[in-house]
Motif scaffolding. Structure first.
Motif, PDB file in Angstrom:
ATOM      1  N   GLY A   1      -2.726   0.053   4.597  1.00  0.00           N
ATOM      2  CA  GLY A   1      -2.525   1.468   4.867  1.00  0.00           C
ATOM      3  C   GLY A   1      -2.732   1.860   6.309  1.00  0.00           C
ATOM      4  N   ASP A   2      -3.301   0.970   7.136  1.00  0.00           N
ATOM      5  CA  ASP A   2      -3.523   1.252   8.551  1.00  0.00           C
ATOM      6  C   ASP A   2      -2.270   0.916   9.367  1.00  0.00           C
ATOM      7  OD1 ASP A   2      -6.122   1.899   7.877  1.00  0.00           O
ATOM      8  OD2 ASP A   2      -6.973   0.007   8.582  1.00  0.00           O
TER       9      ASP A   2
ATOM     10  N   TYR B   1       2.330  -2.090  10.425  1.00  0.00           N
ATOM     11  CA  TYR B   1       1.789  -1.339   9.297  1.00  0.00           C
ATOM     12  C   TYR B   1       1.274  -2.329   8.268  1.00  0.00           C
ATOM     13  CZ  TYR B   1       1.176   1.949   5.486  1.00  0.00           C
ATOM     14  OH  TYR B   1       0.638   2.699   4.485  1.00  0.00           O
TER      15      TYR B   1
ATOM     16  N   LYS C   1      -5.527   4.660   7.588  1.00  0.00           N
ATOM     17  CA  LYS C   1      -4.851   5.334   6.481  1.00  0.00           C
ATOM     18  C   LYS C   1      -5.420   6.722   6.221  1.00  0.00           C
ATOM     19  CE  LYS C   1      -7.793   2.980   3.072  1.00  0.00           C
ATOM     20  NZ  LYS C   1      -7.798   2.019   1.939  1.00  0.00           N
TER      21      LYS C   1
ATOM     22  N   ILE D   1      -1.000   7.496  -0.053  1.00  0.00           N
ATOM     23  CA  ILE D   1      -1.171   8.378   1.101  1.00  0.00           C
ATOM     24  C   ILE D   1      -1.236   9.818   0.634  1.00  0.00           C
ATOM     25  CG2 ILE D   1      -0.109   6.824   2.778  1.00  0.00           C
ATOM     26  CD1 ILE D   1       2.497   8.288   2.379  1.00  0.00           C
TER      27      ILE D   1
ATOM     28  N   PHE E   1       0.846  -1.198   0.000  1.00  0.00           N
ATOM     29  CA  PHE E   1       0.000   0.000   0.000  1.00  0.00           C
ATOM     30  C   PHE E   1       0.877   1.241   0.000  1.00  0.00           C
ATOM     31  CE2 PHE E   1      -2.351   3.455   1.884  1.00  0.00           C
ATOM     32  CZ  PHE E   1      -3.572   3.362   1.252  1.00  0.00           C
TER      33      PHE E   1
END
Length: 283
Positions: free
Chosen positions: A236-237, A216, A34, A9, A6
Motif C-alpha cells: 500500500g506504500d 507501489y 498507505k 484505501i 493491496f
C-alpha cells in the motif's frame, strides 16, 4: 498461484489517532505511506462517473518529471467513455481488485486482478465497472516521446499470471521481474513491470541510474534504501525516486515483497530543460 494485491484505501482515521506517520518528502525521493490515502484527499476527473482517485505522482518542480500515477476506484455502474483527454498521453492500467470492461476501438476485454493494459497515445478506449463490487486499478500516464522512423506501439492486454517472471542473474529466482513488453522494443519509452523478492532476497548494491522511478508496493514488506535513508515499507506504500537517487532493498519476509515499477527508458536525454528535443539538425 493466487496473487495478492493491496487495495484497502480510503476511510478516515479516528480522532484518537496520533498525528505522526511515516510520510517523507525530500529533493531525492518521496515516500507516501498507505495511511495518507484517505477520503479527504481523494480527487475526481471530468467524464468519469461514480469514480474517485488518489493522485500519487504528478509532474511538478521537485517531484515526478515524466509521469503521473493514479489509484482509481470505480463503483459498480461507473466508468468513462472518454477517459483520456490528452492526445499525447499513453497509459498503462493495472487491476488490483474487481473486474474492468475495457473497450479498445471495437474490441472488448474483461480485465481481472493482475490484468495489464497498454494504451498508446491517440487510442480510442473506454472503461466501465459492470460488476457488483468496486473496481480498483493503477493508471500510469506519460506523454509519448515520438521518434522519427519508429512506429507507435500497439495496444496490449495481458495478465501477469500468464507471464513467466525473468530471474535476475545469480539470484536463483529469489529476485525476479515480470515484464509486459520486450525491453528491446524501442518503440516503448516507458516500462511498467512487477519486481518480486522472496524473503531474505536483496537488491545488493546501491542502484544509481538515469531512470525515474515510481514504486507501489503490491504485497509484503521490506527495508528500502532511499538516498541516505533506510525506510520500512509495506503493501500500500508508494515511493518516488528521482533520476540517480541511490536505492537498494532487503526483503525481510515472512512472505514475498512485490511492487509495481514505473521507469522511463529508450530515449536520448533532452539537452535543454523545458524544451522538446530537436528532431533534426538544421543544415
Amino acid at each position: 498461484m493466487t496473487r495478492q494485491y493491496f487495495n484497502a484505501i480510503g476511510g478516515h482515521p479516528g480522532q484518537d489517532k496520533l498525528l505522526t506517520d511515516r510520510a517523507i518528502f525530500t529533493e531525492a525521493y518521496a515516500f507516501l505511506p498507505k495511511g495518507t490515502m484517505r477520503d479527504i484527499v481523494a480527487s475526481y476527473l471530468p467524464f468519469w462517473s461514480q469514480t474517485r482517485l488518489w493522485v500519487i505522482a504528478r509532474p511538478m518542480s521537485g517531484f515526478a518529471e515524466t509521469f503521473s500515477q493514479y489509484i482509481m476506484e470505480v463503483q459498480p455502474g461507473g466508468g468513462s467513455e472518454r477517459p483520456e483527454i490528452d492526445i499525447e498521453a499513453q497509459s498503462v492500467l493495472f487491476i488490483v481488485e474487481g473486474t474492468a470492461k475495457l473497450s479498445i476501438g471495437t474490441d472488448v476485454h474483461q480485465l481481472t486482478p493482475g490484468g495489464y493494459a497498454y494504451l498508446p497515445p491517440g487510442q480510442n478506449w473506454a472503461l466501465h465497472n459492470d460488476g457488483s463490487e468496486p473496481l480498483r486499478f493503477h493508471w500510469i500516464r506519460k506523454a509519448y516521446d515520438a521518434v522519427e522512423g519508429l512506429d507507435l506501439p500497439e495496444a496490449l492486454v495481458l495478465n501477469e499470471n500468464d507471464i513467466t517472471p525473468v530471474s535476475m542473474p545469480g539470484t536463483d529466482g529469489k529476485w525476479s521481474t515480470t515484464r509486459f513488453v520486450d525491453p528491446l522494443d524501442l518503440r516503448h519509452d516507458m516500462h511498467v513491470t512487477i519486481v518480486s523478492l522472496e524473503p531474505g532476497a536483496v537488491i545488493p548494491f546501491l542502484e544509481t541510474h538515469v531512470m525515474e522511478h515510481g514504486l507501489y508496493v503490491l504485497e509484503g514488506k521490506a527495508a528500502y534504501r532511499l538516498n541516505n535513508d533506510w525506510v520500512e515499507v509495506e503493501a500500500g506504500d508508494f515511493m518516488w525516486l528521482r533520476a540517480f537517487c541511490p536505492q537498494a532493498c532487503y526483503a525481510g519476509g515472512p512472505g514475498p515483497f512485490r511492487y509495481l515499477l514505473y521507469k522511463d527508458v529508450n530515449r536520448h536525454m533532452p539537452l535543454h530543460l523545458g524544451r522538446p528535443m530537436q528532431r533534426r539538425m538544421d543544415r
